[in-house]
Design an enzyme around this catalytic site. Structure first.
Site, short mmCIF file in Angstrom:
data_model
loop_
_atom_site.label_atom_id
_atom_site.label_comp_id
_atom_site.label_asym_id
_atom_site.label_seq_id
_atom_site.Cartn_x
_atom_site.Cartn_y
_atom_site.Cartn_z
N VAL A 203 -6.85 4.43 5.06
CA VAL A 203 -5.90 4.58 3.96
C VAL A 203 -5.21 5.94 4.30
O VAL A 203 -5.94 7.01 4.40
CB VAL A 203 -6.83 4.39 2.67
CG1 VAL A 203 -8.09 5.38 2.68
CG2 VAL A 203 -6.18 4.63 1.46
N HIS A 204 -3.96 6.18 3.83
CA HIS A 204 -3.39 7.54 3.55
C HIS A 204 -2.20 7.28 2.80
O HIS A 204 -1.43 8.66 2.42
CB HIS A 204 -2.95 7.80 4.97
CG HIS A 204 -1.84 7.04 5.51
ND1 HIS A 204 -1.91 5.93 6.19
CD2 HIS A 204 -0.50 7.64 5.80
CE1 HIS A 204 -0.57 5.60 6.82
NE2 HIS A 204 0.27 6.61 6.20
N ARG A 205 -1.43 6.00 2.50
CA ARG A 205 -0.21 6.03 1.62
C ARG A 205 -0.46 7.06 0.46
O ARG A 205 -1.43 7.09 -0.32
CB ARG A 205 -0.04 5.00 1.01
CG ARG A 205 0.47 3.70 1.97
CD ARG A 205 1.77 3.71 2.53
NE ARG A 205 1.96 3.48 3.56
CZ ARG A 205 2.84 4.00 4.60
NH1 ARG A 205 3.36 5.06 4.47
NH2 ARG A 205 2.44 3.55 5.89
N ARG A 236 -5.41 13.49 4.44
CA ARG A 236 -5.14 13.37 3.21
C ARG A 236 -5.85 12.43 2.36
O ARG A 236 -6.15 12.97 1.17
CB ARG A 236 -3.63 12.77 2.83
CG ARG A 236 -3.04 12.39 1.74
CD ARG A 236 -1.73 11.51 1.95
NE ARG A 236 -0.80 11.80 0.63
CZ ARG A 236 0.31 12.11 0.69
NH1 ARG A 236 0.86 12.55 1.81
NH2 ARG A 236 1.06 12.21 -0.54
N ASP A 276 -3.63 0.45 4.46
CA ASP A 276 -2.31 0.55 3.91
C ASP A 276 -1.33 1.19 4.96
O ASP A 276 -0.28 1.67 4.61
CB ASP A 276 -2.31 1.45 2.80
CG ASP A 276 -2.83 3.07 3.21
OD1 ASP A 276 -2.99 3.41 4.17
OD2 ASP A 276 -3.36 3.60 2.03
#
Ligand code: UD1
Ligand code: UDP
Length: 350
Positions: A203-205, A236, A276
């Protein structure tokens, strides 16, 4: 020709690995790293692991808000282009480094080739959607991974110098599979995982990490699953998880981001992928691993149409239910080309 390639973020190092190899056989390439990603696990590990030539320059742009980061990259790329005076600039994907590269080059009347042109999520709240739209409108050569991408460009009135070449990430994946067949990395062994006995998540969006309630929903879902979950954590997302004070259950294994070959080994052996990421959705498809995409839309609509990818957003209940029940049926037709996209890109550069 003298070609300047602009990279800056993780997926671009991977894409450049495919193209640089072919490009350098025919042209002089100057590889410029903006420095958008800089941790070893987000940058150096790919140069070491993918036989990618070292960057000729690192512009050390680093992190920051969009304007500051893009502006710093724009200024420094312009200086580099004035010094190098290339015949072409090649940019990849949709990051702030891509936008800065295309903007700097086009203002200097240097033609831009955009690899991965024409993708659209039709969600203007995504920074990537803004970047890719602008870059496509500035580019002299638009190298598309899918027919959908070609159609998206046509709908915006861009039809000249648009070519369907396939996805350079498939080229890299095929190279990786050969490498892995010869010598598999020890990551599964190190993590004590057997094939098909765990889930892989990333996950990083910004839509998932900037909104702490979405981070919590996703973490709650992973915590509620009854299988091991490996989560190589983007910096992030690590920050967001800390900010949201999320705890992780024992079966959720937060690990540092891994190198590309390790990642493909982890993806290939997973029972299911939750992500994502743009790149990982396609890798899941090519490897034949079911994928749940924790977004409300995707640019890679063909993987959803084929039944191997499902959009689940960030709602805990939806993610948990889909992780238990999602079972793709049907064969996987080839998507995004034949693994020879890099050669087609270089042919078209002329
Ligand atoms: C960027 C791209 C995104 C791409 C992703 C690939 C933009 C707008 N976004 O998102 O399209 O999918 O890269 O991974 O260009 N950080 C570190 N170390 C690093 C890099 C980043 O700690 O080496 C942290 C910093 O706190 C930084 C944050 O991660 O502020 C976000 O980094 P940034 O490059 O701005 O965006 P990504 O989320 O990585
Ligand atoms: N990836 C990797 N190590 C990781 C996480 C991802 O090598 O720890 C690879 C992944 O397999 C894919 C690419 O990075 O090839 C995708 O990058 P990312 O998800 O950062 O960006 P996106 O594709 O969403 O732009």
């Amino acid at each position: 020709m003298k070609i300047v390639t602009i990279v800056g973020a993780r997926p671009q190092f991977i894409k450049a690995a495919a193209v640089s190899r072919v490009l350098r056989a025919r042209h002089q390439e100057v590889l410029i790293h903006t420095g958008q990603h800089y941790d070893y696990e987000m940058s150096g590990i790919f140069f070491d692991g993918l036989d990618l030539p070292r960057p000729d320059a690192n512009l050390a742009v680093g992190s920051g808000p969009h304007g500051a980061q893009t502006g710093a990259a724009l200024k420094r790329i312009e200086e580099a282009l004035l010094a190098e005076r290339p015949d072409y600039v090649v940019v990849y994907g949709d990051t702030n480094s891509t936008l800065a590269g295309a903007l700097a080059a086009s203002k200097l009347s240097i033609p831009v080739a955009h690899v991965e042109a024409g993708l659209r999520s039709f969600n203007r709240r995504m920074p990537e959607e803004i970047n890719r739209s602008v870059v496509d409108h500035l580019s002299a050569l638009l190298l598309c991974p899918s027919e959908t991408a070609v159609r998206n460009l046509a709908a915006e009135g861009i039809a000249r110098n648009v070519h369907l070449v396939g996805d350079v990430m498939l080229d890299v994946l095929q190279w990786a599979k050969q490498r892995l067949a010869a010598k598999a990395p020890k990551i599964l062994e190190q993590l004590g995982l057997a094939r098909q006995s765990y889930l892989l998540a990333t996950v990083h969006r910004s839509e998932n990490t900037d909104d702490l309630s979405r981070v919590s929903q996703i973490l709650n879902a992973l915590n509620s699953l009854d299988e091991p979950v490996v989560l190589p954590i983007h910096p992030r997302a690590r920050k967001a998880i800390n900010d949201a004070h999320c705890r992780t259950e024992h079966h959720v294994r937060l690990i540092d981001p891994v190198g590309y070959l390790e990642m493909i080994a982890l993806a290939d052996a997973a029972r299911l992928i939750l992500t994502d990421s743009g790149g990982l959705q396609k890798e899941a498809y090519w490897l034949g691993v079911p994928c749940l995409t924790m977004r409300n839309e995707t640019e890679w609509v063909e993987t959803v149409g084929a039944g191997w990818n499902m959009l689940v957003g960030s709602d805990s209940e939806k993610i948990i239910a889909a992780a238990h029940s999602f079972a793709p049926s049907g064969s996987r037709l080839p998507l995004y080309g034949d693994g020879c996209a890099a050669a087609k890109c270089v042919d078209l550069l002329g």
